[in-house]
Design a protein around this motif. Structure first.
Motif, PDB file in Angstrom:
ATOM      1  N   ASN A 105       0.868  -1.179   0.000  1.00  0.00           N
ATOM      2  CA  ASN A 105       0.000   0.000   0.000  1.00  0.00           C
ATOM      3  C   ASN A 105       0.905   1.229   0.000  1.00  0.00           C
ATOM      4  O   ASN A 105       1.664   1.453   0.941  1.00  0.00           O
ATOM      5  CB  ASN A 105      -0.910  -0.042   1.240  1.00  0.00           C
ATOM      6  CG  ASN A 105      -1.885   1.099   1.297  1.00  0.00           C
ATOM      7  OD1 ASN A 105      -1.575   2.236   0.960  1.00  0.00           O
ATOM      8  ND2 ASN A 105      -3.084   0.801   1.757  1.00  0.00           N
ATOM      9  N   GLN A 106       0.843   2.032  -1.048  1.00  0.00           N
ATOM     10  CA  GLN A 106       1.720   3.191  -1.173  1.00  0.00           C
ATOM     11  C   GLN A 106       1.325   4.327  -0.230  1.00  0.00           C
ATOM     12  O   GLN A 106       2.138   5.194   0.066  1.00  0.00           O
ATOM     13  CB  GLN A 106       1.727   3.697  -2.615  1.00  0.00           C
ATOM     14  CG  GLN A 106       2.400   2.740  -3.579  1.00  0.00           C
ATOM     15  CD  GLN A 106       3.856   2.526  -3.217  1.00  0.00           C
ATOM     16  OE1 GLN A 106       4.682   3.413  -3.356  1.00  0.00           O
ATOM     17  NE2 GLN A 106       4.171   1.341  -2.731  1.00  0.00           N
ATOM     18  N   TRP A 107       0.099   4.331   0.257  1.00  0.00           N
ATOM     19  CA  TRP A 107      -0.341   5.371   1.187  1.00  0.00           C
ATOM     20  C   TRP A 107       0.172   5.113   2.593  1.00  0.00           C
ATOM     21  O   TRP A 107       0.451   6.053   3.331  1.00  0.00           O
ATOM     22  CB  TRP A 107      -1.853   5.485   1.188  1.00  0.00           C
ATOM     23  CG  TRP A 107      -2.418   5.973  -0.132  1.00  0.00           C
ATOM     24  CD1 TRP A 107      -1.698   6.397  -1.221  1.00  0.00           C
ATOM     25  CD2 TRP A 107      -3.779   6.079  -0.502  1.00  0.00           C
ATOM     26  NE1 TRP A 107      -2.539   6.748  -2.241  1.00  0.00           N
ATOM     27  CE2 TRP A 107      -3.832   6.561  -1.830  1.00  0.00           C
ATOM     28  CE3 TRP A 107      -4.971   5.797   0.148  1.00  0.00           C
ATOM     29  CZ2 TRP A 107      -5.032   6.782  -2.493  1.00  0.00           C
ATOM     30  CZ3 TRP A 107      -6.159   6.014  -0.528  1.00  0.00           C
ATOM     31  CH2 TRP A 107      -6.187   6.506  -1.824  1.00  0.00           C
ATOM     32  N   GLU A 160      -9.125   0.794  -0.651  1.00  0.00           N
ATOM     33  CA  GLU A 160      -8.889   1.717  -1.769  1.00  0.00           C
ATOM     34  C   GLU A 160      -7.598   2.478  -1.480  1.00  0.00           C
ATOM     35  O   GLU A 160      -7.467   3.099  -0.429  1.00  0.00           O
ATOM     36  CB  GLU A 160     -10.050   2.696  -1.914  1.00  0.00           C
ATOM     37  CG  GLU A 160     -11.354   2.067  -2.335  1.00  0.00           C
ATOM     38  CD  GLU A 160     -11.437   1.783  -3.827  1.00  0.00           C
ATOM     39  OE1 GLU A 160     -10.621   2.304  -4.594  1.00  0.00           O
ATOM     40  OE2 GLU A 160     -12.327   1.017  -4.203  1.00  0.00           O
ATOM     41  N   ALA A 161      -6.639   2.385  -2.386  1.00  0.00           N
ATOM     42  CA  ALA A 161      -5.343   3.050  -2.231  1.00  0.00           C
ATOM     43  C   ALA A 161      -4.557   2.861  -3.525  1.00  0.00           C
ATOM     44  O   ALA A 161      -5.027   2.214  -4.456  1.00  0.00           O
ATOM     45  CB  ALA A 161      -4.564   2.470  -1.043  1.00  0.00           C
ATOM     46  N   GLN A 162      -3.346   3.388  -3.562  1.00  0.00           N
ATOM     47  CA  GLN A 162      -2.407   3.113  -4.648  1.00  0.00           C
ATOM     48  C   GLN A 162      -1.460   2.031  -4.153  1.00  0.00           C
ATOM     49  O   GLN A 162      -1.049   2.047  -2.989  1.00  0.00           O
ATOM     50  CB  GLN A 162      -1.630   4.362  -5.041  1.00  0.00           C
ATOM     51  CG  GLN A 162      -2.485   5.393  -5.720  1.00  0.00           C
ATOM     52  CD  GLN A 162      -1.664   6.601  -6.163  1.00  0.00           C
ATOM     53  OE1 GLN A 162      -0.568   6.844  -5.678  1.00  0.00           O
ATOM     54  NE2 GLN A 162      -2.215   7.358  -7.078  1.00  0.00           N
ATOM     55  N   TYR A 163      -1.089   1.122  -5.058  1.00  0.00           N
ATOM     56  CA  TYR A 163      -0.273  -0.022  -4.675  1.00  0.00           C
ATOM     57  C   TYR A 163       0.917  -0.192  -5.602  1.00  0.00           C
ATOM     58  O   TYR A 163       0.873   0.187  -6.766  1.00  0.00           O
ATOM     59  CB  TYR A 163      -1.121  -1.307  -4.715  1.00  0.00           C
ATOM     60  CG  TYR A 163      -2.155  -1.333  -3.629  1.00  0.00           C
ATOM     61  CD1 TYR A 163      -1.854  -1.869  -2.383  1.00  0.00           C
ATOM     62  CD2 TYR A 163      -3.418  -0.798  -3.821  1.00  0.00           C
ATOM     63  CE1 TYR A 163      -2.785  -1.870  -1.366  1.00  0.00           C
ATOM     64  CE2 TYR A 163      -4.359  -0.792  -2.803  1.00  0.00           C
ATOM     65  CZ  TYR A 163      -4.031  -1.324  -1.579  1.00  0.00           C
ATOM     66  OH  TYR A 163      -4.942  -1.320  -0.567  1.00  0.00           O
ATOM     67  N   SER A 164       1.971  -0.801  -5.059  1.00  0.00           N
ATOM     68  CA  SER A 164       3.084  -1.248  -5.883  1.00  0.00           C
ATOM     69  C   SER A 164       3.143  -2.765  -5.776  1.00  0.00           C
ATOM     70  O   SER A 164       2.856  -3.339  -4.719  1.00  0.00           O
ATOM     71  CB  SER A 164       4.401  -0.617  -5.444  1.00  0.00           C
ATOM     72  OG  SER A 164       4.734  -1.018  -4.134  1.00  0.00           O
TER      73      SER A 164
END
Length: 97
Positions: free
Chosen positions: A33-35, A61-65
């Motif tokens: 989770n990038q957040w 809900e988030a941005q992921y790598s």
């Protein structure tokens, strides 16, 4: 008493698909989770060679790598099998390799 159905996903529904090569124990992945900077999911041991391993996830809900590794360093394709990966979000492929 009646059995409760599965809990619906209130976040993002994704599927991590990994087709292993001839040496499945060398392959690992992590979804971060990038957040928060924290791992959201990691691979379990994959022991069956040349097999598709699919991991369904319900994540916030988030941005992921997504980081996938081959511990021996020879990659997943093509000298030692035809390994590959893909991630789908709500059934739509968002990344593959």
């Amino acid at each position: 008493s009646p059995t409760m159905g599965p809990t619906p996903c209130t976040g993002m529904t994704i599927m991590v698909n990994v087709q292993t090569d001839n040496y499945p124990g060398e392959t690992e992945w992590i979804l971060t989770n990038q957040w928060t900077g924290l791992p959201e999911a990691t691979s379990s041991l994959m022991s069956e060679k040349n097999t598709m391993h699919s991991t369904p996830l319900c994540i916030p809900e988030a941005q992921y790598s997504f980081f996938i590794t081959d511990s021996y360093g020879d990659g997943m394709c093509c000298n030692y099998g035809n390994g590959k990966y893909s991630i789908t979000h709500d059934g739509i492929e968002v990344v593959s390799g």
